[in-house]
Scaffold this active site. Structure first.
Site, short mmCIF file in Angstrom:
data_model
loop_
_atom_site.label_atom_id
_atom_site.label_comp_id
_atom_site.label_asym_id
_atom_site.label_seq_id
_atom_site.Cartn_x
_atom_site.Cartn_y
_atom_site.Cartn_z
N LYS A 104 0.82 -1.22 0.00
CA LYS A 104 0.00 0.00 0.00
C LYS A 104 0.85 1.26 0.00
O LYS A 104 0.47 2.29 -0.58
CB LYS A 104 -0.95 -0.01 1.20
CG LYS A 104 -2.10 -0.99 1.07
CD LYS A 104 -3.09 -0.80 2.20
CE LYS A 104 -4.29 -1.69 2.03
NZ LYS A 104 -3.96 -3.12 2.14
N GLU A 161 -2.23 7.63 8.19
CA GLU A 161 -2.92 8.54 7.28
C GLU A 161 -3.89 9.42 8.05
O GLU A 161 -4.40 9.03 9.11
CB GLU A 161 -3.73 7.76 6.24
CG GLU A 161 -2.95 7.11 5.16
CD GLU A 161 -3.86 6.41 4.15
OE1 GLU A 161 -5.08 6.31 4.42
OE2 GLU A 161 -3.37 5.97 3.11
N ARG A 207 -7.08 -8.05 -9.13
CA ARG A 207 -7.78 -9.34 -9.29
C ARG A 207 -9.23 -9.05 -9.58
O ARG A 207 -9.67 -7.90 -9.53
CB ARG A 207 -7.66 -10.16 -8.01
CG ARG A 207 -8.13 -9.38 -6.78
CD ARG A 207 -8.22 -10.21 -5.53
NE ARG A 207 -8.39 -9.42 -4.34
CZ ARG A 207 -9.52 -8.86 -3.92
NH1 ARG A 207 -10.61 -9.00 -4.66
NH2 ARG A 207 -9.57 -8.18 -2.81
#
Length: 484
Positions: free
Chosen positions: A118, A202, A294
């Site tokens: 990430k 974050e 995916r």
């Protein structure tokens, strides 16, 4: 040079394995499934052209890619589809398939690797001009360093596992005094589930909508989007209901999210299907959060409104085919909602409920699709995820699809196990849901109210307004302060 897939091994189980088998049959491809002993009675095992038992631990056999590749080669398969979960986002698996001369039905290993991290993916997207949430771009393991960064960003913040997803290793910190304990919990959980305790910090966006964009790209630089999905109805960061398109997304925001998605995928040279996920705050600011390399659990709602078979296109793109349509040729029609049907008890902290399915009555009729692999007499093994099916409904407008959902959920009856169908029935009767007004706080705020209501009057008809309104009507809850 294009290489035709003739025999495809499906390295997965359950409804996604069955979904891939159906796509193969329509494409004239011979399907092979590998399965654990626990899955021997699975309907997908019975419907594949060939089924091969893998001895060993019921979960680990689906992760043993060396054994899976060996089976594929010895049975003359020339491609492998990983589905979702298990090995679907393993760059090592994709590389191993390529080394063995097998077609991996999915993106390039380098993109799986990039978006599996990430922090690296956030950095890469920021470099090409994609808006991201303020926060760290390097992994953090030290508490003091993390706390200093959190203070600089400003609370509330969110701690996220750097190498995982699905809500694991994720904690929201409202104020500084909570930080140390929640940081320790998040890092320990990340280490347990992903083998790496690194996290990043974050700025926490309160009550956003979770909007994702389905893209399809070929190896020749052609990229199209198949619209957006609203995945805001979640429990503890795990999706429960998905909707396409989002019922109240600003048209300008929608257009901008599509532009960002297509431009970034083109710049990165991504191939295959994929999903970019964003948060949209109360001021309609857009923030990229992650990309899934995916097929998504919720892909059916996009298939229904776009008319595009995502699984078939994924297989054909892996063969080296081009996109068969331009963006302007894709026509979106109506609304679709997917309900994840889980074998779990919402009244008992969502405790998994595995066992044997007894009476089993399924919904049908116009605008109803059911993707499932269970049947009457099937014993659900306790080793896997609790999702046993996906109920998808479609109608031309929002009001119509909510009514369709109510009817279909009423028709769906499963005995022998406890499911979350009653909770879905409550959701579709909620006034805010019927108005299309919800964000990521919607379900977490209502779960406790739902459980309270059902413990008080489990058999009573409760379809009148919101959960809280019904509790107030019974005199069991009173409003205090500025609660609304």
């Amino acid at each position: 040079m294009a290489k035709k897939i003739t025999k495809l091994l499906i390295a997965n189980r359950g409804e996604i394995a069955l979904r891939i088998i159906r796509a193969c049959k329509e494409l004239g491809i011979f399907s092979v499934v590998v399965h654990s002993k626990a899955d021997s009675e699975g309907v997908w095992v019975k419907k594949a052209d060939q089924a091969i038992l893998m001895e060993g631990h019921p979960v680990e056999v689906y992760l043993d890619y060396e054994q899976i590749i060996k089976i594929a080669k010895s049975n003359k398969c020339n491609a492998i589809h990983p589905g979702y979960g298990f090995l679907s986002e393993s760059a090592d698996f994709a590389k191993a398939c390529e080394r063995s001369g097998l077609i991996f039905v999915g993106p390039k290993a380098e993109h799986i690797e990039l978006f599996g991290d990430k922090i690296a993916s956030k950095k890469a997207m920021k470099e090409i001009g994609v808006p991201v949430i303020e926060g760290t771009i390097e992994p953090i393991a030290d508490l003091d360093e993390a706390r200093a960064i959190a203070k600089e960003i400003g609370f509330p913040v969110i701690i996220k596992a750097a190498f995982g997803g699905g809500g694991r290793g994720m904690r929201i910190v409202e104020e500084e005094k909570q930080f140390a304990s929640l940081f320790e919990t998040a890092t320990q959980e990340a280490e347990k589930f992903f083998g790496n305790g690194d996290v990043f910090i974050e700025k926490y966006v309160k009550n956003p909508r979770h909007i994702e964009v389905q893209i399809i790209a070929d190896k020749y630089g052609n990229v199209v989007h198949l619209g957006e999905r609203d995945c805001s109805i979640q429990r503890r960061h795990q999706k429960v209901i998905e909707i396409a398109p989002s019922p109240r997304l600003n048209p300008h925001v929608r257009k901008e999210i599509f532009r960002i998605a297509q431009k970034s995928i083109y710049k990165l040279g991504y191939e295959s299907v994929g999903t970019l996920e964003f948060l949209v705050d109360e001021q309609d600011n857009i923030y990229f959060i992650e990309m899934n390399t995916r097929v998504q659990v919720e892909h059916p709602v996009t298939e229904i409104i776009s008319g595009v078979d995502i699984i078939q296109r994924m297989i054909q793109l892996a063969e080296g085919d081009t996109l068969h349509f331009l963006q302007e040729e894709i026509q979106f029609r109506g609304y679709a909602i997917e309900f994840r049907i889980n074998a779990e008890d919402p009244n008992n902290n969502f405790m998994p409920s595995f066992g044997t399915v007894q009476e089993y009555l399924t919904p049908g009729g116009p605008g109803v699709r059911l993707d499932t692999s269970i049947y009457s007499g099937y014993t659900i093994p306790p080793h896997y995820d609790s999702m046993v099916g996906k109920l998808i409904v479609w109608a031309l407008d929002w009001d119509g699809v909510v009514k369709k959902a109510r009817r279909a959920l009423d028709e769906y009856h499963i005995e022998g196990i406890t499911t979350n169908i009653p909770m879905h029935k409550e959701i579709v009767e909620d006034d805010d849901f019927k108005a299309g007004v919800f964000d990521t706080s919607f379900l977490d705020e209502r779960v406790e109210q739902y459980a309270m209501l059902n413990k008080i009057a489990p058999s009573e008809d409760k379809r009148t307004g919101s959960f809280m309104a019904r509790l107030i009507q019974k005199g069991l809850v009173t409003l205090k302060g500025d609660f609304t």
